[in-house]
Design a protein around this motif. Structure first.
Motif, short mmCIF file in Angstrom:
data_model
loop_
_atom_site.label_atom_id
_atom_site.label_comp_id
_atom_site.label_asym_id
_atom_site.label_seq_id
_atom_site.Cartn_x
_atom_site.Cartn_y
_atom_site.Cartn_z
N HIS A 17 0.80 -1.22 0.00
CA HIS A 17 0.00 0.00 0.00
C HIS A 17 0.84 1.28 0.00
N ASP A 18 2.14 1.12 0.10
CA ASP A 18 3.02 2.30 0.20
C ASP A 18 3.29 2.87 -1.20
N ILE A 19 2.24 3.37 -1.86
CA ILE A 19 2.33 3.96 -3.19
C ILE A 19 2.38 5.48 -3.03
N GLN A 20 3.43 6.10 -3.58
CA GLN A 20 3.63 7.53 -3.39
C GLN A 20 3.92 8.22 -4.73
N PHE A 21 3.46 9.46 -4.83
CA PHE A 21 3.72 10.27 -6.03
C PHE A 21 4.41 11.55 -5.60
N LYS A 22 5.70 11.66 -5.99
CA LYS A 22 6.48 12.85 -5.63
C LYS A 22 7.38 13.24 -6.81
N LYS A 23 7.40 14.52 -7.12
CA LYS A 23 8.28 15.06 -8.16
C LYS A 23 8.17 14.28 -9.47
N GLN A 24 6.97 14.09 -9.92
CA GLN A 24 6.66 13.42 -11.20
C GLN A 24 6.99 11.93 -11.19
N VAL A 25 7.31 11.37 -10.04
CA VAL A 25 7.66 9.95 -9.95
C VAL A 25 6.60 9.21 -9.13
N LEU A 26 6.02 8.17 -9.73
CA LEU A 26 5.07 7.32 -9.02
C LEU A 26 5.81 6.07 -8.56
N GLU A 27 6.00 5.98 -7.25
CA GLU A 27 6.70 4.82 -6.66
C GLU A 27 5.67 3.78 -6.23
N ILE A 28 5.87 2.55 -6.71
CA ILE A 28 4.98 1.44 -6.39
C ILE A 28 5.81 0.25 -5.90
N PRO A 29 5.50 -0.33 -4.75
CA PRO A 29 6.23 -1.50 -4.29
C PRO A 29 6.10 -2.65 -5.28
N PRO A 30 7.17 -3.40 -5.52
CA PRO A 30 7.11 -4.50 -6.49
C PRO A 30 6.08 -5.56 -6.07
N PHE A 31 5.46 -6.18 -7.07
CA PHE A 31 4.49 -7.25 -6.80
C PHE A 31 4.55 -8.27 -7.91
N THR A 32 4.04 -9.46 -7.61
CA THR A 32 4.05 -10.58 -8.55
C THR A 32 2.62 -10.99 -8.87
N LEU A 33 2.37 -11.28 -10.14
CA LEU A 33 1.08 -11.80 -10.56
C LEU A 33 1.22 -13.27 -10.90
N ASP A 34 0.49 -14.12 -10.18
CA ASP A 34 0.43 -15.55 -10.49
C ASP A 34 -0.88 -16.10 -9.95
N GLN A 35 -1.10 -17.39 -10.07
CA GLN A 35 -2.37 -17.98 -9.68
C GLN A 35 -2.59 -17.93 -8.17
N ILE A 36 -1.54 -18.09 -7.38
CA ILE A 36 -1.70 -18.05 -5.92
C ILE A 36 -2.07 -16.64 -5.48
N THR A 37 -1.54 -15.62 -6.18
CA THR A 37 -1.93 -14.23 -5.88
C THR A 37 -3.42 -14.06 -6.09
N ASP A 38 -3.93 -14.62 -7.17
CA ASP A 38 -5.36 -14.54 -7.48
C ASP A 38 -6.19 -15.17 -6.35
N THR A 39 -5.82 -16.37 -5.94
CA THR A 39 -6.58 -17.08 -4.89
C THR A 39 -6.53 -16.33 -3.56
N VAL A 40 -5.34 -15.90 -3.17
CA VAL A 40 -5.18 -15.18 -1.90
C VAL A 40 -6.00 -13.90 -1.91
N PHE A 41 -5.85 -13.09 -2.95
CA PHE A 41 -6.58 -11.81 -2.99
C PHE A 41 -8.09 -12.01 -3.00
N ARG A 42 -8.59 -12.99 -3.73
CA ARG A 42 -10.04 -13.23 -3.76
C ARG A 42 -10.57 -13.57 -2.37
N ASN A 43 -9.84 -14.37 -1.63
CA ASN A 43 -10.31 -14.76 -0.30
C ASN A 43 -10.16 -13.63 0.72
N LEU A 44 -9.11 -12.82 0.57
CA LEU A 44 -8.96 -11.66 1.45
C LEU A 44 -10.04 -10.61 1.16
#
Length: 427
Positions: free
Chosen positions: A274-301
């Motif tokens: 959730h630590d997404i920040q926009f400063k000085k024209q730069v949008l910083e987003i923490p790295p994340f991975t997309l896979d099937q387990i991500t899909d299952t975990v997020f749906r249940n959460l």
């Protein structure tokens, strides 16, 4: 005679009314009781489940009452009983000297509270319910202990012959519908000999789910309701929501649109998604991975947030924000090239629609949107006249190499035409 017919009609009407009253009384008796404050394990509603049913349904092992008795899990019931047998035999032959009777008495003592943890009335008699809960709870503990202590693996461990099966069980224990309350596991573990010479159950559990604990949290397990709840705690941000400056959330733009307007994308060093920040024209987003387990975990959460934490929808807000950013394969390319996203789905089209599919049939509330401030900042930057013009020019005239070449050729031709006109006038 007329009086007799009238009395008969009244009598028939009275009997019909009595039957109707009895029928409604029976219906009300069968009505689900109001949710208890203990309620924390939910069956996913049909409108959400139908989007991707397999994300909410266990694959190899049933835990708790919601999928109990399904023929699909018949073979694993034998496996659970063998694990349960190991658990009980070790207890009776150790210094703890805890008998099967002690475990049964413990579950019976807390039976009402355990039943109240489920969102539906459990139509099982006391004996069947206690037996099911006891076997499931002891199986989970034995499975967990065996995972970290090889000395507890004997010939019976061959009942789980493959890493694939162990991984499938692990994933099944994440599902919201497939839970038992954590206080039950803690109580059974405390009675067992494992509590005398092993690390506490919370420590074993943290290590078991460490792959999801990006922020290295050590929550108080007194407030942890079950394994799905623990994962939700792992993903929740530690910082408070910033109050929004506008009444309405502004229009959010895709990653490509923002990039065309001059926004640069950069991978953040933060471990909090959730630590997404926009400063000085730069949008910083923490790295994340997309896979099937991500899909299952997020749906249940997401399901747990909807039913149990409707005013603290951190995962829903995160998924919604990324749904706006990622709309096309080009958006995905941009985040992959910035080393923000690791796409293990293979196809950029699938990745582009990943968060959109997660949001299907999920009600969104922007009254308390976690990313309202960063959304406002991005919108203000994009709406600035020069940035907006830059975005339009890049989108309409410099979007592809061919478009760029054609635009430059047209500009060159226009300049040459102007020069030729000037020379003609001079002559």
């Amino acid at each position: 005679m007329a009086g007799t017919e009238s009395e008969l009609a009244i009598d028939i009407q009275a009997r019909d009314e009595y039957k109707l009253v009895a029928k409604i009384d029976e219906m009300l008796d069968k009505l689900e009781p109001p949710s208890s404050s203990e309620c924390c394990i939910y069956r996913v509603t049909e409108n959400i489940r139908k989007v991707k049913e397999e994300a909410y349904t266990p694959n190899v092992v049933s835990i708790g009452p919601f999928h109990y008795g399904n023929e699909k899990f018949k073979s694993m019931e034998l496996v659970k009983k063998r694990y349960f047998k190991k658990f009980v035999r070790r207890s009776t032959s150790s210094a703890a000297n805890c008998s099967l009777t002690n475990y049964i008495e413990f579950v019976k003592k807390w039976e009402d509270r355990i039943r109240q943890c489920y969102s539906e009335r459990i139509e099982m008699d006391n004996e069947e319910f206690v037996t099911m809960i006891l076997i499931d709870g002891c199986f989970i503990i034995e499975f967990l202990v065996s995972a970290f202590h090889i000395e507890f693996r004997d010939e019976d461990h061959s009942v789980l012959p493959s890493t694939w099966l162990e991984e499938s069980i692990y994933q099944d224990l994440i599902l919201l519908e497939n839970q038992v309350p954590f206080f039950l596991l803690q109580g059974l573990f405390s009675l067992s000999p494992a509590s005398l010479y092993m690390r506490p159950l919370p420590d074993l559990t943290l290590e078991w789910f460490t792959v999801f604990n990006f922020q290295n949290k050590r929550p108080s397990f007194e407030s942890v309701k079950h394994f799905t709840d623990l994962l939700l705690i792992f993903f929740q941000p530690t910082s408070q929501r910033l109050p929004r400056r506008r009444e309405r959330i502004p229009v959010l733009h895709t990653a490509t649109e923002l990039s065309d307007a001059g926004v640069k994308f950069q991978a953040s060093s933060s471990t909090c998604l959730h630590d997404i920040q926009f400063k000085k024209q730069v949008l910083e987003i923490p790295p994340f991975t997309l896979d099937q387990i991500t899909d299952t975990v997020f749906r249940n959460l997401i399901a747990l947030e909807l039913y149990h934490y409707p005013h603290n929808t951190y995962i829903i807000d995160y998924v919604s924000f990324l749904d706006y950013l990622l709309n096309t394969p080009r958006d995905v390319d941009l985040l992959v090239q910035s080393e923000i996203m690791c796409n293990r789905l293979g196809d950029n089209k699938d990745a582009a629609s990943f968060y959109d599919r997660l949001c299907t049939n999920i009600p969104m509330s922007y009254d308390n949107f976690y990313f309202s401030r960063v959304s406002e900042d991005l919108s203000e930057y994009y709406q600035a006249p020069m940035n907006k013009l830059k975005g339009i020019l890049k989108r309409d005239y410099f979007n592809t190499p061919w478009q760029t070449a054609a635009t430059l050729a047209a500009i060159t031709l226009l300049i040459l035409t102007c020069i030729q006109t000037v020379f003609s006038i001079i002559k």
